[in-house]
Enzyme design. Structure first.
Site, PDB file in Angstrom:
ATOM      1  N   SER A   1     -46.336  32.942  44.852  1.00 42.52           N
ATOM      2  CA  SER A   1     -46.272  32.687  43.409  1.00 42.52           C
ATOM      3  C   SER A   1     -44.927  32.096  43.008  1.00 42.52           C
ATOM      4  O   SER A   1     -43.902  32.377  43.626  1.00 42.52           O
ATOM      5  CB  SER A   1     -46.467  34.020  42.677  1.00 42.52           C
ATOM      6  OG  SER A   1     -45.993  33.934  41.361  1.00 42.52           O
TER       7      SER A   1
ATOM      8  N   TYR B   1     -46.387  27.525  38.245  1.00 39.51           N
ATOM      9  CA  TYR B   1     -46.496  27.540  36.786  1.00 39.51           C
ATOM     10  C   TYR B   1     -45.868  26.234  36.333  1.00 39.51           C
ATOM     11  O   TYR B   1     -44.671  26.025  36.529  1.00 39.51           O
ATOM     12  CB  TYR B   1     -45.761  28.747  36.191  1.00 39.51           C
ATOM     13  CG  TYR B   1     -46.550  30.020  36.315  1.00 39.51           C
ATOM     14  CD1 TYR B   1     -47.826  30.111  35.783  1.00 39.51           C
ATOM     15  CD2 TYR B   1     -46.038  31.131  36.958  1.00 39.51           C
ATOM     16  CE1 TYR B   1     -48.580  31.282  35.896  1.00 39.51           C
ATOM     17  CE2 TYR B   1     -46.776  32.308  37.072  1.00 39.51           C
ATOM     18  CZ  TYR B   1     -48.038  32.369  36.539  1.00 39.51           C
ATOM     19  OH  TYR B   1     -48.781  33.513  36.646  1.00 39.51           O
TER      20      TYR B   1
ATOM     21  N   LYS C   1     -56.147  26.859  39.048  1.00 39.53           N
ATOM     22  CA  LYS C   1     -56.529  28.279  39.000  1.00 39.53           C
ATOM     23  C   LYS C   1     -56.538  28.786  37.562  1.00 39.53           C
ATOM     24  O   LYS C   1     -55.591  28.538  36.805  1.00 39.53           O
ATOM     25  CB  LYS C   1     -55.518  29.107  39.806  1.00 39.53           C
ATOM     26  CG  LYS C   1     -55.679  30.616  39.690  1.00 39.53           C
ATOM     27  CD  LYS C   1     -54.760  31.324  40.678  1.00 39.53           C
ATOM     28  CE  LYS C   1     -54.900  32.828  40.634  1.00 39.53           C
ATOM     29  NZ  LYS C   1     -54.163  33.460  39.553  1.00 39.53           N
TER      30      LYS C   1
ATOM     31  N   HIS D   1     -57.362  35.703  35.965  1.00 43.01           N
ATOM     32  CA  HIS D   1     -56.047  36.265  36.264  1.00 43.01           C
ATOM     33  C   HIS D   1     -56.139  37.783  36.499  1.00 43.01           C
ATOM     34  O   HIS D   1     -55.254  38.539  36.116  1.00 43.01           O
ATOM     35  CB  HIS D   1     -55.089  35.958  35.105  1.00 43.01           C
ATOM     36  CG  HIS D   1     -53.664  35.709  35.527  1.00 43.01           C
ATOM     37  ND1 HIS D   1     -53.106  34.461  35.587  1.00 43.01           N
ATOM     38  CD2 HIS D   1     -52.674  36.574  35.897  1.00 43.01           C
ATOM     39  CE1 HIS D   1     -51.841  34.555  35.955  1.00 43.01           C
ATOM     40  NE2 HIS D   1     -51.546  35.826  36.164  1.00 43.01           N
TER      41      HIS D   1
ATOM     42  N   ASP E   1     -61.737  34.519  42.192  1.00 39.56           N
ATOM     43  CA  ASP E   1     -61.076  35.818  42.333  1.00 39.56           C
ATOM     44  C   ASP E   1     -61.372  36.676  41.120  1.00 39.56           C
ATOM     45  O   ASP E   1     -62.147  36.304  40.249  1.00 39.56           O
ATOM     46  CB  ASP E   1     -59.557  35.667  42.592  1.00 39.56           C
ATOM     47  CG  ASP E   1     -58.737  35.272  41.373  1.00 39.56           C
ATOM     48  OD1 ASP E   1     -59.194  35.435  40.225  1.00 39.56           O
ATOM     49  OD2 ASP E   1     -57.599  34.816  41.571  1.00 39.56           O
TER      50      ASP E   1
ATOM     51  N   ILE F   1     -62.413  41.713  43.196  1.00 42.25           N
ATOM     52  CA  ILE F   1     -62.904  41.941  44.568  1.00 42.25           C
ATOM     53  C   ILE F   1     -62.253  43.197  45.141  1.00 42.25           C
ATOM     54  O   ILE F   1     -61.037  43.300  45.219  1.00 42.25           O
ATOM     55  CB  ILE F   1     -62.597  40.716  45.465  1.00 42.25           C
ATOM     56  CG1 ILE F   1     -63.448  39.529  45.001  1.00 42.25           C
ATOM     57  CG2 ILE F   1     -62.843  41.047  46.948  1.00 42.25           C
ATOM     58  CD1 ILE F   1     -63.153  38.224  45.696  1.00 42.25           C
ATOM     59  N   MET F   2     -63.093  44.159  45.504  1.00 42.17           N
ATOM     60  CA  MET F   2     -62.603  45.423  46.070  1.00 42.17           C
ATOM     61  C   MET F   2     -63.299  45.755  47.391  1.00 42.17           C
ATOM     62  O   MET F   2     -63.043  46.814  47.962  1.00 42.17           O
ATOM     63  CB  MET F   2     -62.807  46.575  45.072  1.00 42.17           C
ATOM     64  CG  MET F   2     -61.881  46.513  43.866  1.00 42.17           C
ATOM     65  SD  MET F   2     -60.129  46.776  44.257  1.00 42.17           S
ATOM     66  CE  MET F   2     -60.088  48.558  44.399  1.00 42.17           C
TER      67      MET F   2
HETATM   68  C1  FMN Z   1     -49.438  42.268  40.098  1.00 36.72           C
HETATM   69  C2  FMN Z   1     -50.064  40.923  39.927  1.00 36.72           C
HETATM   70  C3  FMN Z   1     -49.255  39.819  39.771  1.00 36.72           C
HETATM   71  C4  FMN Z   1     -49.825  38.545  39.605  1.00 36.72           C
HETATM   72  N1  FMN Z   1     -49.026  37.449  39.518  1.00 36.72           N
HETATM   73  C5  FMN Z   1     -49.577  36.214  39.456  1.00 36.72           C
HETATM   74  C6  FMN Z   1     -48.773  35.066  39.485  1.00 36.72           C
HETATM   75  O1  FMN Z   1     -47.553  35.131  39.573  1.00 36.72           O
HETATM   76  N2  FMN Z   1     -49.392  33.858  39.417  1.00 36.72           N
HETATM   77  C7  FMN Z   1     -50.759  33.734  39.329  1.00 36.72           C
HETATM   78  O2  FMN Z   1     -51.277  32.622  39.275  1.00 36.72           O
HETATM   79  N3  FMN Z   1     -51.541  34.822  39.318  1.00 36.72           N
HETATM   80  C8  FMN Z   1     -50.984  36.043  39.391  1.00 36.72           C
HETATM   81  N4  FMN Z   1     -51.795  37.150  39.423  1.00 36.72           N
HETATM   82  C9  FMN Z   1     -53.251  36.992  39.411  1.00 36.72           C
HETATM   83  C10 FMN Z   1     -53.775  36.869  40.847  1.00 36.72           C
HETATM   84  O3  FMN Z   1     -53.394  35.659  41.429  1.00 36.72           O
HETATM   85  C11 FMN Z   1     -55.305  36.938  40.873  1.00 36.72           C
HETATM   86  O4  FMN Z   1     -55.825  35.975  40.006  1.00 36.72           O
HETATM   87  C12 FMN Z   1     -55.847  38.308  40.498  1.00 36.72           C
HETATM   88  O5  FMN Z   1     -55.032  39.334  41.013  1.00 36.72           O
HETATM   89  C13 FMN Z   1     -57.271  38.464  41.022  1.00 36.72           C
HETATM   90  O6  FMN Z   1     -57.826  39.688  40.639  1.00 36.72           O
HETATM   91  P1  FMN Z   1     -57.840  41.002  41.581  1.00 36.72           P
HETATM   92  O7  FMN Z   1     -56.468  41.588  41.476  1.00 36.72           O
HETATM   93  O8  FMN Z   1     -58.878  41.849  40.972  1.00 36.72           O
HETATM   94  O9  FMN Z   1     -58.142  40.543  42.988  1.00 36.72           O
HETATM   95  C14 FMN Z   1     -51.233  38.421  39.567  1.00 36.72           C
HETATM   96  C15 FMN Z   1     -52.040  39.552  39.735  1.00 36.72           C
HETATM   97  C16 FMN Z   1     -51.466  40.797  39.922  1.00 36.72           C
HETATM   98  C17 FMN Z   1     -52.357  41.985  40.120  1.00 36.72           C
END
Ligand code: FMN
Length: 445
Positions: free
Chosen positions: A173, A197, A313, A337, A371, A374-375
Site C-alpha cells: 500500500s 493513492y 480498485k 474497501h 475482495d 473473504i474468510m
Molecule cells: C487494516 C486495513 C488497512 C487497509 N489499507 C488499505 C490501503 O492502504 N489501501 C487500499 O487500497 N486498501 C486498503 N484496505 C482495504 C483492503 O485492500 C481490502 O480492500 C479489504 O481489506 C478487503 O476486505 P477484507 O478485509 O474483508 O478481506 C485496508 C484494509 C484493512 C483491513
C-alpha cells in the site's frame, strides 16, 4: 498448485443412534431371549485395553503449535485479538460507521448453496491460475493494507515473503509501513504489486510510480474509493493515533500484551512507503492522502504514465467497471474497501455476476478481481464460480499476521488453500476453469 486426495479416506461419521431408527415389527413367533451377550457384560478394564486410548501429549506453547491449532481464519482472529492491543486490533477488524457493509459482505458468501457434481475424478486438484498475464499458484493474492507494521512488527515483510513463498501476488500500500525498495529486497522473487493513492499533485504520484517500476512491480493498483476517509468509529473511540501513543490506557493494555509491545519498541520505528515519518491521528493522515478532486482525466494520465498492468480498485457499479476499462484499465477490483469507507455500500459478491455479464457482452478480457469479506477458501471458490478471475484478502491475512507474524500469514494461506482444495473436490471439480455459475445457487433471491 495440485493437491492429491487420498482415496482411502475413512468415513468417520458415527452410525445413527439405534434409538433414532424406527423399530421393525418383531417376527410373529420370535422367542424373546434373555441371555446377555458376552460383549455386553460389565468387567473391570485392563491396562492393555486402556493403553491405546491414552494419548496424553505434553502441552505445547510454541508459536507453531498455537498457529497449528487454528483451523479457520476465525480462529486465527481469536488468537490475534488476544495478542494485539485493542487500538491496532480494532483498526484492522473494524469498518465504517455501523459496519453494515462488512457484515453484509461476509453474509453474502454464507447465503449461497453449493451444487456439487458427483462421480467425477477429483484425485488431483489444481488451484493454479493466471492473472494479468502471469501465473499464480493460488487464485488469491494479498490486498494492500496500510500501517501493517503497527499490527505486528513484521508487517509488510511477513506479507510479501509469505506471498513469495506461496507463489501469489503481494500488494504494497501507499500507506504501507515499509518502503517499496525494502519490500522488493525482502521478497526478490515475489510478484510484487504497488497500490497507489493517486493525487492531483502529479509530481508526488509520479515519484512513487517511478520507484514502483524501478523496484520491479509489474502491476499498479490505483484505489479510487477514498475521496474522503470513511468514519471508522472504533478508531475514534479508541483515540487511535499513528504511532500508538503511550497513554494510561495503552500502558495498561501493554501489561497483558507484552509480546506486541516488546516487538513494537525493539524494532525500527514505523516509516511509510511514500511519506517520511508521520505522527498524528489516523483520520488526519488518511485525509492528507485522499484527494477529493480526482476525475477520470487523472486516470487517463496514469494510463499514459504507467507502462505495466493497471488495475482500478474500489469499483462498485457495473457502469464504473465498464468505464475504467474504456479508459485503459487491464483489470478491476470489485471492492468496497472491506466496508471501511461508505457504509451500506454495494456488496462486491452481489455485483460480480452483473460485471461478468457486462464484460462478456463487451467482449473485454479485462480481469475481474474481488475482495471484501473473504474468510474462507469456500468464499474464494464461490467467487470464482460466479465469474471472478482472482480474489484478494485483507483482514484474513492480517489476522494471521497478528496471531504469529510471518508464520501466521503462512498459516492463513495454508488454511485457505486446504479449504479451496477440499471444497473443489467435494464440488466434483478438479481445476478452476471447471467452476461455473451452476455450482452456486444464491439463497434468498
Ligand atoms: C487494516 C486495513 C488497512 C487497509 N489499507 C488499505 C490501503 O492502504 N489501501 C487500499 O487500497 N486498501 C486498503 N484496505 C482495504 C483492503 O485492500 C481490502 O480492500 C479489504 O481489506 C478487503 O476486505 P477484507 O478485509 O474483508 O478481506 C485496508 C484494509 C484493512 C483491513
Amino acid at each position: 498448485m495440485t493437491h492429491t486426495i487420498q482415496p482411502n479416506n475413512p468415513e468417520t461419521t458415527p452410525a445413527p443412534d439405534a434409538t433414532d431408527i424406527p423399530a421393525a415389527p418383531a417376527p410373529a413367533q420370535a422367542p424373546a431371549s434373555s441371555a446377555v451377550p458376552a460383549a455386553l457384560k460389565r468387567r473391570i478394564p485392563k491396562y492393555s485395553d486402556l493403553a491405546p486410548l491414552m494419548q496424553f501429549k505434553k502441552p505445547e506453547f510454541s508459536k507453531e503449535a498455537r498457529l497449528k491449532r487454528a483451523s479457520t481464519i476465525w480462529e486465527l482472529r481469536d488468537i490475534a485479538k488476544r495478542r494485539t492491543p485493542q487500538a491496532p486490533f480494532d483498526y484492522t477488524d473494524g469498518a465504517a460507521e455501523e459496519e453494515i457493509t462488512l457484515g453484509r459482505a461476509r453474509q453474502a458468501f454464507l447465503d449461497i448453496e453449493f451444487r456439487p457434481g458427483i462421480l467425477r475424478n477429483v484425485s488431483t486438484i489444481d488451484l493454479g491460475t493466471e492473472i494479468l498475464g502471469k501465473p499464480s499458484r493460488l487464485p488469491v493474492g494479498i490486498a494492500p493494507t496500510g500501517f501493517t507494521r503497527m499490527m505486528q512488527s513484521e508487517g509488510e515483510y511477513a506479507g510479501s515473503q509469505a506471498a513469495e513463498a506461496a507463489g501469489i501476488p503481494y500488494t504494497l500500500s501507499t500507506m504501507g509501513t515499509a518502503s517499496i525498495e525494502d519490500v522488493a529486497a525482502a521478497a526478490p522473487n515475489g510478484r510484487n504489486w504497488f497500490q497507489l493513492y493517486l493525487w492531483t499533485d502529479r509530481d508526488r504520484s509520479l515519484e512513487l510510480i517511478e520507484r514502483a517500476a524501478k523496484a520491479g512491480n509489474d502491476t499498479l493498483m490505483v484505489t479510487v474509493d477514498t475521496a474522503v476517509a470513511g468514519a471508522r468509529l472504533r478508531d475514534v473511540r479508541n483515540g487511535m493515533t499513528i504511532p500508538p501513543a503511550l497513554t494510561v490506557k495503552t500502558v495498561l493494555d501493554a501489561s497483558y500484551r507484552p509480546a506486541w509491545w516488546f516487538n513494537f519498541l525493539t524494532h525500527e520505528p514505523l516509516t511509510f512507503a511514500s511519506l517520511s515519518r508521520y505522527t498524528g491521528t489516523v483520520a488526519d493522515l488518511i485525509n492528507s492522502m485522499f484527494d477529493p478532486t480526482l476525475t477520470f482525466e487523472d486516470l487517463d494520465w496514469l494510463r499514459e504514465t504507467w507502462k505495466g498492468k493497471l488495475v482500478v480498485k474500489g469499483i462498485q457499479t457495473v457502469e464504473d467497471a465498464r468505464r475504467v476499462v474504456d479508459h485503459g484499465a487491464d483489470g478491476v477490483v470489485l471492492s468496497n474497501h472491506g466496508g471501511r469507507q461508505l457504509d451500506r455500500a454495494p456488496i462486491p459478491f452481489h455485483l460480480l455476476p452483473e460485471v461478468k455479464q457486462a464484460f462478456t457482452a463487451d467482449n473485454t478480457d479485462a480481469a475481474i478481481m474481488l475482495d471484501t469479506g473473504i474468510m474462507s477458501g469456500a468464499d474464494i471458490v464461490a467467487a470464482l464460480a460466479l465469474g471472478a478471475d482472482f480474489t484478494l484478502i485483507g483482514r484474513a491475512y492480517l489476522y494471521g499476521l497478528m496471531a504469529g507474524g510471518r508464520a501466521g500469514v503462512d498459516r492463513t494461506l495454508q488454511i485457505l488453500e486446504k479449504d479451496m482444495a477440499r471444497t473443489m473436490a467435494l464440488l466434483g471439480v478438479s481445476n478452476i476453469s471447471e467452476l461455473t455459475p451452476d455450482h452456486v445457487r444464491l439463497l434468498n433471491k
